[in-house]
Scaffold this active site. Structure first.
Site, PDB file in Angstrom:
ATOM      1  N   GLY A  40      12.718 -16.454   1.652  1.00  0.00           N
ATOM      2  CA  GLY A  40      11.133 -16.184   1.671  1.00  0.00           C
ATOM      3  C   GLY A  40      10.460 -17.037   0.755  1.00  0.00           C
ATOM      4  N   ARG A 330      -6.312   3.612  -3.436  1.00  0.00           N
ATOM      5  CA  ARG A 330      -6.143   3.572  -2.018  1.00  0.00           C
ATOM      6  C   ARG A 330      -5.700   4.911  -1.463  1.00  0.00           C
ATOM      7  NH1 ARG A 330      -3.789  -2.613  -1.660  1.00  0.00           N
ATOM      8  NH2 ARG A 330      -5.650  -3.599  -2.048  1.00  0.00           N
ATOM      9  N   ARG A 435       0.100   1.595  -4.910  1.00  0.00           N
ATOM     10  CA  ARG A 435      -0.045   0.497  -5.854  1.00  0.00           C
ATOM     11  C   ARG A 435      -1.624   0.344  -5.690  1.00  0.00           C
ATOM     12  NH1 ARG A 435      -1.867  -4.564  -4.038  1.00  0.00           N
ATOM     13  NH2 ARG A 435      -1.798  -4.380  -1.895  1.00  0.00           N
ATOM     14  N   LEU A 441      -0.174  -9.272  -5.744  1.00  0.00           N
ATOM     15  CA  LEU A 441      -0.151 -10.666  -5.825  1.00  0.00           C
ATOM     16  C   LEU A 441       0.309 -11.007  -7.474  1.00  0.00           C
ATOM     17  CD1 LEU A 441      -3.522 -12.092  -4.443  1.00  0.00           C
ATOM     18  CD2 LEU A 441      -1.409 -11.572  -3.164  1.00  0.00           C
TER      19      LEU A 441
END
Length: 637
Positions: A40, A330, A435, A441
């Site tokens: 990755g 969220r 989250r 990030l």
């Protein structure tokens, strides 16, 4: 196998410093003797490759794209959190730690989260030194904006392209090491198995996506940095290429999978427009700084937004959560959007959308300010919808986005397979059940730049790692297993495409294991998934050869893994009879519809051990202990 989180002792603020001092080191002359495999090249993988290459290790970097720059981290828009307190508004490492623990609904490890908050301040300095063009105020100082779940401005950003700019910084650092010869970049490879020798992860088996050749690579440790599993739901904000395969194949070799039911649903996405779509488009959470979310007050109101007077609009987030308003986390924003649409007050042709309105902000700040802050996002919305958000409100609706679950890791980021480390979204580690925006990030770069260089050195310095050749029997067995699975898929020659079967699985998961879950729906899903899996292996159609470029074959292999993984995802959701963060059980909610945890029964990490396809996995529980933040009912009112 008992779960040992290896959390160091001592006061919370001193754990990481103490752990680094007590960890073993590898001297510079010896580092080049070690080969590290990194799968990755997103923020976690690229930052790890650049850091380990700079230290002198021999790094093999694998990605499924033609260039490491195409990793999905490039799609992140809104920003990256750091406890710099540049705004002098009360932020601190302690506050970022608290906000993250609370935002995750008290389902994450305190020690990991505090380390994340500590390292956040170094990430910004690192990225600025790389030339990442963060937004700046008129005087030249770095700017910040607000994100959901926080009452301070701690989010650094580069318009709506933060992920792209951060990835370019990590990529250029990695390519510097490629030029120096410490990192070897191997694009167009898909990892299809982890090779375990004498109980240690010592290599990988990959398929060369251009030639179809099955390739073996040996090393002294393996790092999985392949992101999350949101694409199991078919429609998500993730790139279609994003997948669960690397993590799932590692799971089948012995790496426990933790909290798979913790999937994040982002409230600010462009609504579904039809069955032709293969993915959804995210509109950054940063838009909620200046956009106001609303729906008509009355059911069935089909008037255009400009025809609905202010008195007949329901700014439901501002009404229900006066302290945070449109900047609630969220999961809270998503559930509330679903609730008003379920009441018949959704907007647009489908009724599955709410408005995100910038009219008031444009009047107050001027159109030029809004264009400076969000211009590229507005342009993207216009291209997709053919509507001008400067003149009329955006239409948004929740969609699958990030995944908080992942392979279980200890404090050193090592899985239950010694030598197999997991970084970024591919691990379960830092976010709990939800989250906070702008923290993905942060975690990916923290893991790659500042954590793995220490913890990997400790592993290498603490273990005997005799030379292993790719001719070892374990490599032969892994390659044979990979080849057999490919041959079996190609031999079916049925009548259904992998995309058809994936779409059916995704719709099932979205309906029953999406924003709201209940026992009956989860039970039905667990009955249906094995039927879909059987249909795949009996009726899938995969044309084309195995020894050549074959996108159908790539996709079919990933769908096969989704059909296995979806079962443990659903089982985890059924087993966790509480609501927390992104996991909302309808049977467990407060009188006013908020998530209701059961701390006495479920304050643990659920780590699942593979026992065979279609067989009940074994559950291992890692208790969560809270010494510094007392769990309470999460409230943003």
């Amino acid at each position: 196998m008992p779960l040992d989180s290896k959390i160091p002792g001592g006061p919370l603020a001193e754990k990481w410093d103490r752990h680094r001092f007590e960890s073993k080191l590898v001297n510079p002359a010896n580092r080049r003797k070690y080969t590290i495999i990194i799968v990755g090249t997103g923020l976690a993988g690229a930052s790890a490759a650049s850091s380990l290459g700079e230290l002198g290790y021999n790094v093999l970097s694998f990605c499924i794209h033609d260039s490491p720059r195409r990793a999905h981290s490039i799609a992140a828009q809104g920003g990256i959190n750091a406890a710099k307190n540049y705004q002098n508004d009360g932020d601190s490492i302690q506050r970022l730690f608290y906000d993250t623990i609370k935002g995750g609904d008290y389902r994450s490890r305190e020690a990991n989260v505090y380390r994340l908050a500590q390292t956040s301040v170094s990430i910004i300095d690192q990225c600025v030194a790389q030339g990442v063009p963060f937004a700046r105020e008129y005087g030249g100082l770095l700017d910040n904006r607000s994100f959901g779940g926080a009452q301070v401005s701690r989010t650094f950003y580069a318009r709506g392209q933060t992920g792209q700019q951060l990835l370019l910084g990590a990529y250029q650092s990695m390519m510097r090491q490629v030029e120096k010869g410490t990192v070897t970049s191997l694009p167009n490879r898909e990892m299809l198995d982890v090779v375990v020798v004498n109980g240690q992860a010592r290599g990988v088996v990959c398929r060369n996506l251009l030639t179809g050749a099955i390739e073996r690579y040996a090393g002294h440790a393996v790092l999985i940095c392949t992101g999350g599993y949101g694409t199991a739901y078919y429609l998500s904000t993730n790139a279609v290429n994003s997948n669960v395969t690397a993590a799932w194949r590692a799971h089948k070799r012995g790496a426990y999978f933790a909290n798979p039911c913790y999937t994040q649903i982002h409230p600010t996405c462009i609504p579904v427009s039809g069955t032709h779509q293969s993915k959804l488009t995210l509109m950054s959470e940063s838009l909620r700084n200046d956009g106001r979310v609303w729906v008509p007050k009355h059911e069935g109101d089909s008037r255009r937004p400009e025809q609905i007077p202010e008195a007949e609009r329901d700014y439901y987030l501002e009404r229900r959560y006066p302290s945070f308003g449109n900047l609630v986390p969220r999961d809270v924003a998503s559930r509330n959007a679903k609730a008003v649409c379920d009441e018949g007050r959704g907007v647009g042709e489908s009724g599955l959308a709410v408005y995100l309105d910038f009219g008031e902000s444009i009047k107050r700040l001027g159109v030029d300010v809004i264009r400076t802050r969000y211009g590229n996002l507005f342009d993207m919305y216009t291209k997709i919808t053919d509507e001008d958000p400067y003149r009329m409100p955006m239409r948004i609706y929740p969609a699958i986005h990030y995944t908080m679950g992942g392979l279980w890791v200890d404090y050193n980021l090592m899985s239950t397979i010694p030598g197999l480390h997991v970084l970024g979204e591919a691990n379960f580690s830092d976010h709990g059940a939800n989250r906070l925006g702008a923290s993905a990030l942060m975690q990916g770069l923290a893991d790659g730049y500042f954590v793995i260089p220490y913890t990997l050195a400790h592993y290498l310095g603490s273990n005997a790692l005799p030379a292993v050749s790719t001719d070892h029997d374990a490599f032969r067995e892994a390659e044979a297993s990979v080849q057999e699975r490919i041959d079996t898929v190609l031999a079916v020659r049925g009548s259904k495409t992998p995309r058809e079967l994936h779409r059916e699985l995704g719709q099932l998961l979205w309906n029953e294991v999406g924003m709201a879950r209940n026992e009956a729906g989860l039970t039905r899903t667990l009955e249906r998934i094995p039927q879909l899996r059987d249909e795949f292996w009996q009726n899938v159609s995969v044309p084309g050869p195995k020894n050549n470029l074959n996108k159908n074959l790539e996709y079919a292999g990933r769908v096969a893994d989704y059909l296995e993984f979806a079962e443990v995802l659903t089982l985890d959701a059924l087993r966790r009879k509480e609501s927390c963060g992104g996991h909302f059980r309808e049977e467990s909610q407060t009188p006013d519809g908020e998530a209701l945890r059961d701390d006495d029964s479920f304050s643990y990490v659920a780590a699942w051990e593979f026992r065979g396809v279609g067989k009940q996995p074994a559950l291992h529980e890692e208790p969560l202990v809270f010494e510094y933040v007392k769990p309470s009912q999460r409230s943003y009112k």
